[in-house]
Write an enzyme that holds these catalytic residues in place. Sequence first.
Site, PDB file in Angstrom:
ATOM      1  NE  ARG A  28      44.487  15.761  61.137  1.00 10.17           N
ATOM      2  CZ  ARG A  28      45.431  16.705  61.168  1.00 10.17           C
ATOM      3  NH1 ARG A  28      45.928  17.105  62.285  1.00 10.17           N
ATOM      4  NH2 ARG A  28      45.847  17.272  60.064  1.00 10.17           N
ATOM      5  NE  ARG A  32      46.958  16.204  54.328  1.00  7.93           N
ATOM      6  CZ  ARG A  32      47.805  16.973  54.995  1.00  7.93           C
ATOM      7  NH1 ARG A  32      48.453  17.927  54.378  1.00  7.93           N
ATOM      8  NH2 ARG A  32      48.021  16.777  56.277  1.00  7.93           N
ATOM      9  NE  ARG A  41      42.412  20.166  51.654  1.00  4.65           N
ATOM     10  CZ  ARG A  41      42.629  21.408  51.214  1.00  4.65           C
ATOM     11  NH1 ARG A  41      41.794  21.958  50.353  1.00  4.65           N
ATOM     12  NH2 ARG A  41      43.682  22.085  51.617  1.00  4.65           N
ATOM     13  CG  ASP A  78      42.071  22.414  62.012  1.00  9.56           C
ATOM     14  OD1 ASP A  78      42.651  21.412  61.549  1.00  9.56           O
ATOM     15  OD2 ASP A  78      42.638  23.273  62.711  1.00  9.56           O
ATOM     16  CE1 TYR A 153      49.837  24.993  64.986  1.00 10.13           C
ATOM     17  CE2 TYR A 153      48.547  24.235  66.862  1.00 10.13           C
ATOM     18  CZ  TYR A 153      49.442  23.982  65.827  1.00 10.13           C
ATOM     19  OH  TYR A 153      49.921  22.709  65.641  1.00 10.13           O
TER      20      TYR A 153
END
Length: 347
Positions: A28, A32, A41, A78, A153
């Site tokens: 990652r 952010r 973003r 992703d 998920y």
Amino acid sequence: MPSPTLQSNLLRVLAGEALDPPPVWLMRQAGRYLPEYRALRAKAGGFLQFCYAPELAAEATLQPVRRFDLDAAILFSDILVVPDGLGARVDFREGEGPVLEPTGAKDVDRLSLRRMRAHLAPVYETVARVRASLPPSKALIGFAGAPWTVACYMAEGKTSRDFAAPKAWLWRDPASFQALIDLLVEATIEHLAAQIEAGADCVQLFDTWAGILPDAEFRRYAIAPIARIAAGLKRRHSGTRIIGFPRGAGAMLEEYARKTGVDAVGLDYGIPLEAGRAVQARLPVQGNLDPVLLLAGGTAMIDRIAEIRRAFSAGPHIFNLGHGILPPTPPEHFAALVDAVRGAAVP
Ligand code: CP3
């Protein structure tokens, strides 16, 4: 002897060489915690739109590599683009994470591999763009979620502590759950092969939720599908190196390393260094600094980096975290980590 075509330190270690200092990248690493990511973003609109905008996604991929002079880039994308491509509805909501229309036994037949390949064309274009702008000394890592984690998920429809929906499904109706896993095995081979064809140098399989499976189910859903993916991908691209990251595998890690056919194993921060060294006797290892130590920074972080380097310096090791960077991490701590990893050899 290392092949002269292995121009990046990451690929040399994946081929079994021990390098000091070890190559470094972090899970990652795009995200952010970087102000330049947040600016990009804000321009992109939704998160999936961002993933499917090759120019922006390529820029997000390159940002951390430029800022910290890392040994590898990881494709900005992703793990949930695969279910999105297959036709399960995926949405990312601010502050909530991913939300999916839950997939059940009756929905598996409606998912389409053909749709996925077309839908994910922008991802492969991102790979090609990034590879074209990276020097040969820096590797480009492609990736996918492991079938079990992606199925978690899909069945749950959101993130969860215990993922009761996929676990109840696999025990209540193993045949239809296996049909979903089988489809995800095929989809993952397709998705990774397309990334390799577009220019990815190696790939990583993220099995974030492997650790919630008891031993028999770990074998069936966290080891067997990875073995099929590794064999299938190598049938299509024989030189491809695969890093497997079975988070939370614990006592099952040794069997994972022995039976999946991956070329390297990512160690989460719960794996003791001695257990990591036992795996390293068989395969290159990657890891395993606690992401909260990167967030904390300071001497505690620097001391642990030295300890990890010392533990793994005799064999092939890629320096990384034991899970992804946390959003509140100060970027200066990442810079200090890179300095510490590349500092003088540890005694
Ligand atoms: O820098 C990189 O590592 C490359 C890009 C990457 C992302 N996600 C971007 C992302 C990678 C390799 C992933 C993997 C991923 N995605 C995993 C496996 C690794 C892990 O962290 O366990 C999982 C489980 C996902 C699914 C996912 N994506 C969740 C649960 C979330 C929400 C939580 C969160 O961190 O926001 C995401 C969103 C996501 N994926 C973001 C990024 C940069 C944040 C989205 C934003 O910018 O708003």
